[in-house]
Design a protein around this motif. Structure first.
Motif, PDB file in Angstrom:
ATOM      1  N   TRP A  41      -6.087   4.947  10.431  1.00  0.00           N
ATOM      2  CA  TRP A  41      -6.122   5.115   8.933  1.00  0.00           C
ATOM      3  C   TRP A  41      -6.036   3.881   7.849  1.00  0.00           C
ATOM      4  O   TRP A  41      -6.466   3.634   7.076  1.00  0.00           O
ATOM      5  N   GLY A  42      -4.843   3.215   8.651  1.00  0.00           N
ATOM      6  CA  GLY A  42      -4.248   1.926   8.080  1.00  0.00           C
ATOM      7  C   GLY A  42      -5.282   0.745   8.297  1.00  0.00           C
ATOM      8  O   GLY A  42      -5.783   0.098   7.482  1.00  0.00           O
ATOM      9  N   GLY A  43      -6.123   0.824   9.357  1.00  0.00           N
ATOM     10  CA  GLY A  43      -7.138  -0.188   9.420  1.00  0.00           C
ATOM     11  C   GLY A  43      -8.322   0.099   8.833  1.00  0.00           C
ATOM     12  O   GLY A  43      -8.910  -0.802   8.296  1.00  0.00           O
ATOM     13  N   MET A  44      -8.714   1.405   8.620  1.00  0.00           N
ATOM     14  CA  MET A  44      -9.877   1.775   7.819  1.00  0.00           C
ATOM     15  C   MET A  44      -9.702   1.495   6.499  1.00  0.00           C
ATOM     16  O   MET A  44     -10.668   0.648   5.788  1.00  0.00           O
ATOM     17  N   TRP A  45      -8.343   1.525   5.877  1.00  0.00           N
ATOM     18  CA  TRP A  45      -8.066   0.962   4.417  1.00  0.00           C
ATOM     19  C   TRP A  45      -7.915  -0.321   4.313  1.00  0.00           C
ATOM     20  O   TRP A  45      -8.419  -0.943   3.282  1.00  0.00           O
ATOM     21  N   ALA A  46      -7.531  -0.960   5.258  1.00  0.00           N
ATOM     22  CA  ALA A  46      -7.398  -2.535   5.100  1.00  0.00           C
ATOM     23  C   ALA A  46      -8.535  -3.358   5.224  1.00  0.00           C
ATOM     24  O   ALA A  46      -8.784  -4.102   4.493  1.00  0.00           O
ATOM     25  N   VAL A  47      -9.741  -2.494   6.068  1.00  0.00           N
ATOM     26  CA  VAL A  47     -11.121  -3.230   5.872  1.00  0.00           C
ATOM     27  C   VAL A  47     -11.614  -3.073   4.546  1.00  0.00           C
ATOM     28  O   VAL A  47     -12.249  -3.938   3.909  1.00  0.00           O
ATOM     29  N   GLU A  48     -11.610  -1.795   4.159  1.00  0.00           N
ATOM     30  CA  GLU A  48     -12.383  -1.461   3.053  1.00  0.00           C
ATOM     31  C   GLU A  48     -11.581  -2.107   1.747  1.00  0.00           C
ATOM     32  O   GLU A  48     -12.319  -2.606   0.708  1.00  0.00           O
ATOM     33  N   SER A  49     -10.324  -1.976   1.755  1.00  0.00           N
ATOM     34  CA  SER A  49      -9.737  -2.599   0.590  1.00  0.00           C
ATOM     35  C   SER A  49      -8.393  -3.552   1.057  1.00  0.00           C
ATOM     36  O   SER A  49      -7.217  -2.983   1.030  1.00  0.00           O
ATOM     37  N   PRO A  50      -8.690  -4.675   1.496  1.00  0.00           N
ATOM     38  CA  PRO A  50      -7.726  -5.501   1.971  1.00  0.00           C
ATOM     39  C   PRO A  50      -6.287  -5.773   1.151  1.00  0.00           C
ATOM     40  O   PRO A  50      -6.302  -6.742   0.379  1.00  0.00           O
ATOM     41  N   LYS A  51      -5.218  -5.043   1.338  1.00  0.00           N
ATOM     42  CA  LYS A  51      -4.188  -4.988   0.583  1.00  0.00           C
ATOM     43  C   LYS A  51      -3.019  -4.973   1.554  1.00  0.00           C
ATOM     44  O   LYS A  51      -3.092  -4.722   2.734  1.00  0.00           O
ATOM     45  N   PRO A  52      -1.863  -5.989   1.099  1.00  0.00           N
ATOM     46  CA  PRO A  52      -0.758  -6.111   2.314  1.00  0.00           C
ATOM     47  C   PRO A  52      -0.247  -4.645   2.401  1.00  0.00           C
ATOM     48  O   PRO A  52       0.272  -4.602   3.599  1.00  0.00           O
ATOM     49  N   LYS A  53      -0.349  -3.580   1.851  1.00  0.00           N
ATOM     50  CA  LYS A  53       0.540  -2.442   2.053  1.00  0.00           C
ATOM     51  C   LYS A  53      -0.435  -1.598   3.107  1.00  0.00           C
ATOM     52  O   LYS A  53       0.123  -1.067   3.972  1.00  0.00           O
TER      53      LYS A  53
END
Length: 411
Positions: A120-132
């Motif tokens: 989940w974190g990786g999917m969102w980090a790629v889509e919307s690269p945010k520190p959180k």
């Protein structure tokens, strides 16, 4: 449980009964054979009790959570038809390892939750690269590598991916956060070095290299008797070494020599193990869980290797064969549907297109690092990802899809 008890009573991570004298020789491997994560979790969850009810309850809740997250994501993303839900239930129930390892004092279910978090974190980090989001990936990776040594190299993967995202976004915080798992892994390596005199993450690496990777090559080349003799000779020489580092290096060197002399044999063995991760019906797991005595001539795969498929069928109980057959068919169906689901997601929004690659990458990562040890148990940590792809593959051809909705957390 023994490692947890030693942590509690002796303040030492050691996986055998604590001896009166400081362990030496082969016994030193018990300092690092189990990472610290699950023993600590057992201490928190009352795992030292004769019946660790709270730990098993917690694992069952995590199992339901992981399955619920996948099913909810599927329902909101694909909007499946009613008849698809019936097949979804069948796909879930015909993976008995999910139930078995939720009720075993083993780290698989906690690790599964961390893998879902990495996904989940990786999917969102790629889509919307945010520190959180990157922080979520880093935290889940740290916990995963402290639970199972197989996720220790994942720290390098996360660091590399974070560096690429940081370069693209001109946001150096992403790279710094993604490097945290590597920092933790390095500190853990140093801790093991300080305790054993050998720089390593877990002694299970040399154990597997000797008893599975290299021994399997010897067995295929020269037969079972030669395998036993070779392993015994290596252990005899290793246990005569002065220190633990010398012992482990001798095992590693001897094993790698055998593998390098027969690269084709080993490659075939490795590929067979990777396949077993996805298709093994789990005869050993089911037998252990139900308290069924093992077959006198060994397990199903062992009997097939030694005497052939039809001979093995005549040596196992009919009920067990029927169950294993049903699970095997379900495994084959899940894999075919997962491939179809992977292809279908290629036509969806970027979040899902990227997510399918992360899911496939994690599945391949575990299968590749498991290699010749391949069995149903090793699929458990990443099984929700395979299930999610398979559920997408249940979509009936030609059924129009609703407008994309964001998965949980961003709508």
């Amino acid at each position: 449980m023994q490692a947890a008890e030693n942590l509690w009573r002796e303040g030492v991570l050691y996986a055998r009964p604590w001896p009166r004298e400081l362990p030496s020789g082969q016994a030193v491997q018990e300092f690092t054979i189990r990472p610290v994560g699950y023993p600590l979790a057992l201490l928190v969850l009352g795992g030292l009790l004769k019946v660790p009810f709270l730990a098993l309850l917690f694992q069952n809740l995590l199992s339901l959570l992981n399955l619920g997250l996948v099913l909810r994501w599927w329902a909101r993303t694909v909007r499946p038809q009613r008849q698809c839900w019936k097949w979804a239930v069948v796909l879930v129930l015909l993976f008995p390892a999910q139930l078995i390892y939720a009720n075993a004092v083993m780290s698989e279910m906690l690790l599964q939750t961390m893998v879902v978090g990495i996904f989940w974190g990786g999917m969102w980090a790629v889509e919307s690269p945010k520190p959180k989001y990157m922080a979520g990936v880093a935290a889940a990776t740290v916990l995963a590598l402290l639970l199972k040594p197989v996720f220790y190299p994942m720290a390098l993967v996360v660091a590399g991916a974070g560096t690429v995202l940081a370069w693209r976004q001109k946001e150096m915080r992403l790279a710094a956060i993604a490097g945290i798992p590597m920092l933790v892994a390095g500190l853990y390596l140093g801790w093991n070095m300080q305790r054993t005199g050998y720089l390593h993450f877990s002694s299970i690496a040399e154990i597997n290299l000797l008893h599975y990777n290299a021994a399997g090559v010897v067995r295929q080349v020269s037969g079972p008797e030669a395998e036993e003799a070779w392993v015994a000779a290596v252990l005899k020489d290793a246990n005569q070494q002065v220190g633990f580092a010398e012992r482990q290096l001798l095992i590693r060197t001897r094993a790698l020599v055998v593998i390098s002399e027969h690269p084709v044999v080993y490659a075939r063995q490795h590929m067979q193990g990777m396949g077993a991760v996805f298709f093994d019906p789990g005869r050993f797991d089911i037998s252990q869980f139900l308290g069924v005595a093992p077959p006198p001539d060994g397990g199903l795969l062992g009997q097939i290797r030694n005497g052939g498929f039809f001979r093995a069928l005549t040596r196992l109980p009919i009920a067990m064969l029927a169950l294993l057959g049903a699970v095997l068919v379900a495994n084959l169906a899940r894999m075919a549907l997962a491939v179809r689901g992977f292809l279908l997601l290629g036509n969806r929004a970027s979040l899902l297109r990227n997510g399918r690659w992360i899911a496939a990458g994690l599945l391949f990562y575990v299968a590749l690092l498991t290699g010749p040890l391949g069995a149903a148990r090793f699929l458990v940590p990443v099984w929700p990802l395979l299930l999610g792809l398979a559920l997408v593959g249940l979509k009936a051809p030609g059924v129009p899809q609703p407008q994309q909705r964001a998965p949980m957390g961003e709508d």
